[in-house]
Design an enzyme around this catalytic site. Structure first.
Site, PDB file in Angstrom:
ATOM      1  N   ASP A  73       0.880  -1.151   0.000  1.00 28.08           N
ATOM      2  CA  ASP A  73       0.000   0.000   0.000  1.00 28.08           C
ATOM      3  C   ASP A  73       0.935   1.224   0.000  1.00 28.08           C
ATOM      4  OD1 ASP A  73      -2.338   1.637   0.547  1.00 28.08           O
ATOM      5  OD2 ASP A  73      -1.565   1.777   2.588  1.00 28.08           O
ATOM      6  N   ASP A 133      -0.046   5.092   0.873  1.00 26.21           N
ATOM      7  CA  ASP A 133      -0.283   6.053   1.960  1.00 26.21           C
ATOM      8  C   ASP A 133      -0.250   5.331   3.301  1.00 26.21           C
ATOM      9  OD1 ASP A 133      -0.702   8.070   0.135  1.00 26.21           O
ATOM     10  OD2 ASP A 133      -2.863   7.884   0.127  1.00 26.21           O
ATOM     11  N   GLY A 188      -7.362   4.218   3.269  1.00 28.34           N
ATOM     12  CA  GLY A 188      -7.551   3.187   2.248  1.00 28.34           C
ATOM     13  C   GLY A 188      -8.841   3.335   1.452  1.00 28.34           C
ATOM     14  N   ARG A 195     -11.562   8.573  -2.640  1.00 27.40           N
ATOM     15  CA  ARG A 195     -11.815   9.993  -2.376  1.00 27.40           C
ATOM     16  C   ARG A 195     -13.311  10.273  -2.146  1.00 27.40           C
ATOM     17  NH1 ARG A 195      -9.428  13.586  -6.935  1.00 27.40           N
ATOM     18  NH2 ARG A 195      -7.687  12.187  -6.507  1.00 27.40           N
ATOM     19  N   SER A 240      -5.211   5.461  -4.162  1.00 24.23           N
ATOM     20  CA  SER A 240      -5.043   6.878  -4.483  1.00 24.23           C
ATOM     21  C   SER A 240      -4.847   7.140  -5.975  1.00 24.23           C
ATOM     22  CB  SER A 240      -3.843   7.439  -3.723  1.00 24.23           C
ATOM     23  OG  SER A 240      -3.619   8.770  -4.112  1.00 24.23           O
ATOM     24  N   ASN A 257      -3.488   9.799  -6.789  1.00 27.09           N
ATOM     25  CA  ASN A 257      -2.255  10.591  -6.761  1.00 27.09           C
ATOM     26  C   ASN A 257      -1.010   9.732  -6.553  1.00 27.09           C
ATOM     27  OD1 ASN A 257      -3.258  13.443  -6.878  1.00 27.09           O
ATOM     28  ND2 ASN A 257      -4.415  12.764  -5.083  1.00 27.09           N
ATOM     29  N   ASP A 269      -1.653  -0.366   5.989  1.00 31.23           N
ATOM     30  CA  ASP A 269      -1.824   0.352   7.265  1.00 31.23           C
ATOM     31  C   ASP A 269      -3.295   0.535   7.632  1.00 31.23           C
ATOM     32  OD1 ASP A 269      -2.351   2.264   5.196  1.00 31.23           O
ATOM     33  OD2 ASP A 269      -2.180   3.845   6.694  1.00 31.23           O
TER      34      ASP A 269
HETATM   35  P1  B16 Z   1      -6.751  10.211  -3.562  1.00 35.07           P
HETATM   36  P2  B16 Z   1      -3.741   4.068  -0.021  1.00 35.07           P
HETATM   37  C1  B16 Z   1      -5.672   5.922  -0.049  1.00 35.07           C
HETATM   38  O1  B16 Z   1      -4.379   5.509  -0.366  1.00 35.07           O
HETATM   39  C2  B16 Z   1      -5.687   6.710   1.248  1.00 35.07           C
HETATM   40  O2  B16 Z   1      -5.364   5.882   2.359  1.00 35.07           O
HETATM   41  C3  B16 Z   1      -7.050   7.288   1.475  1.00 35.07           C
HETATM   42  O3  B16 Z   1      -7.065   8.063   2.665  1.00 35.07           O
HETATM   43  C4  B16 Z   1      -7.431   8.164   0.263  1.00 35.07           C
HETATM   44  O4  B16 Z   1      -8.736   8.698   0.412  1.00 35.07           O
HETATM   45  C5  B16 Z   1      -7.359   7.313  -1.006  1.00 35.07           C
HETATM   46  O5  B16 Z   1      -6.063   6.763  -1.123  1.00 35.07           O
HETATM   47  C6  B16 Z   1      -7.689   8.103  -2.243  1.00 35.07           C
HETATM   48  O6  B16 Z   1      -6.688   9.062  -2.428  1.00 35.07           O
HETATM   49  O7  B16 Z   1      -7.736  11.237  -3.110  1.00 35.07           O
HETATM   50  O8  B16 Z   1      -5.326  10.703  -3.603  1.00 35.07           O
HETATM   51  O9  B16 Z   1      -7.163   9.538  -4.850  1.00 35.07           O
HETATM   52  O10 B16 Z   1      -3.639   4.006   1.480  1.00 35.07           O
HETATM   53  O11 B16 Z   1      -4.662   3.036  -0.619  1.00 35.07           O
HETATM   54  O12 B16 Z   1      -2.394   4.141  -0.694  1.00 35.07           O
HETATM   55 MG    MG Z   2      -2.772   3.194   3.321  1.00 39.15          MG
END
Ligand code: B16
Ligand code: MG
Length: 220
Positions: A8, A10, A45, A48, A115, A117, A169
Site C-alpha cells: 500500500d 499512503d 484506504g 476519495r 489513491s 495521486n 496500514d
Molecule cells: P486520492 P492508499 C488511499 O491511499 C488513502 O489511504 C485514502 O485516505 C485516500 O482517500 C485514497 O487513497 C484516495 O486518495 O484522493 O489521492 O485519490 O492508502 O490506498 O495508498
Molecule cells: Mg494506506
C-alpha cells in the site's frame, strides 16, 4: 512459497495519511464541521468520494452530486499542494533497506493503492522505478475492502495471491487482502489491524525472514 510483495502507499511507504487528514479537516471546517482522529482511521484506504461521503455523513451535511464533485476537487487541490512539496526524505524509515533486501533476494514488488495521486507521490519520492507494477486509484473500479487493487497487482506480476504478501496500514486494506486470498501484514497499531496475519509497527529493523516465519503455517 512467497514470490512477491504488494505495498500500500499512503501510510506504508510514505506518511501521506497526515496530508489527507489536514486537507479533509480543512474541507470539514470549510463546511462548518469537523471530525476526530479516530474517525480519520475510517478514511484510510477508502476512495476519495467514499471519504467525502463519510465526512458529510458525520457532519449531517447534505450535498448534491455536483457539489460533492466540486468539494472533492477542492480537497484534492489542497492535498496536492502538500504532496508536490514531497521529496525522498519522506520515505518512511526502514522502507528503503527493506525494498533493497527484497530486490537482492529476487522478490517481485508492486504498489497497490486506492489513491489517484499515487503516481505523483512515487515520482516525488523517487521510487517509481522500484516497482514492477503500480496499481492505483486511476486503474481500479472497486475500492478497498474489495481486493481488486491487489488482484490486479498479482496478475501484473504473474503470481497468485497465496504467493504474495500485502503490506497495509488500513483495516479496509487488510480486509481487502484477506478477501483476495493474500497474506496480510499490518503496518501500524495492532488495535487497528487485528485481522492481519501479522503486524509490524513500521519497517525499522524488520527482517523479511521474520515475517516469513510469522506467517508460516497460516492460511492466506
Ligand atoms: P486520492 P492508499 C488511499 O491511499 C488513502 O489511504 C485514502 O485516505 C485516500 O482517500 C485514497 O487513497 C484516495 O486518495 O484522493 O489521492 O485519490 O492508502 O490506498 O495508498
Ligand atoms: Mg494506506
Amino acid at each position: 512459497m512467497i514470490k512477491a510483495c504488494i505495498f500500500d502507499l499512503d501510510g506504508v511507504i510514505v506518511d501521506t495519511a497526515k496530508y489527507h487528514f489536514i486537507a479533509w479537516r480543512r474541507l470539514a471546517n470549510h463546511l462548518g464541521s469537523d471530525f476526530s482522529e479516530e474517525e480519520n482511521e475510517k478514511l484510510k484506504g477508502v476512495s476519495r468520494m467514499d471519504s467525502l461521503n463519510l465526512i458529510l455523513e458525520w457532519g449531517g451535511i447534505q450535498k448534491t452530486e455536483k457539489e460533492k464533485k466540486e468539494l472533492a476537487e477542492l480537497k484534492n487541490g489542497w492535498y496536492r499542494e502538500y504532496i508536490l512539496q514531497m521529496d525522498p526524505s519522506e520515505i518512511l524509515d526502514g522502507v528503503l533497506p527493506f525494498l533493497d533486501h527484497l530486490a537482492r533476494i529476487g522478490i517481485r514488488m508492486a504498489v497497490g493503492s486506492s489513491s489517484k495521486n499515487a503516481g505523483t507521490i512515487l515520482d516525488q519520492v523517487g521510487l517509481t522505478h522500484r516497482f514492477e507494477a503500480i496499481i492505483d486509484g486511476t486503474k481500479i473500479t472497486r475500492s478497498k475492502p474489495n481486493p481488486q487493487v491487489f488482484e490486479m497487482g498479482a496478475e501484473a506480476m504473474g503470481v497468485s495471491p497465496s504467493e504474495c504478501i500485502v503490506f497495509e496500514d488500513a483495516e479496509k486494506g487488510i480486509d481487502a487482502a484477506i478477501a483476495g486470498g493474500f497474506f496480510a501484514v499490518g503496518v501500524g497499531k495492532e488495535e487497528n489491524l487485528g485481522h492481519a496475519h501479522y503486524v509490524i509497527p513500521n519497517f525499522i529493523g524488520v527482517a523479511f525472514q521474520d515475517i516469513l516465519k510469522a506467517i508460516e503455517g497460516k492460511t492466506p
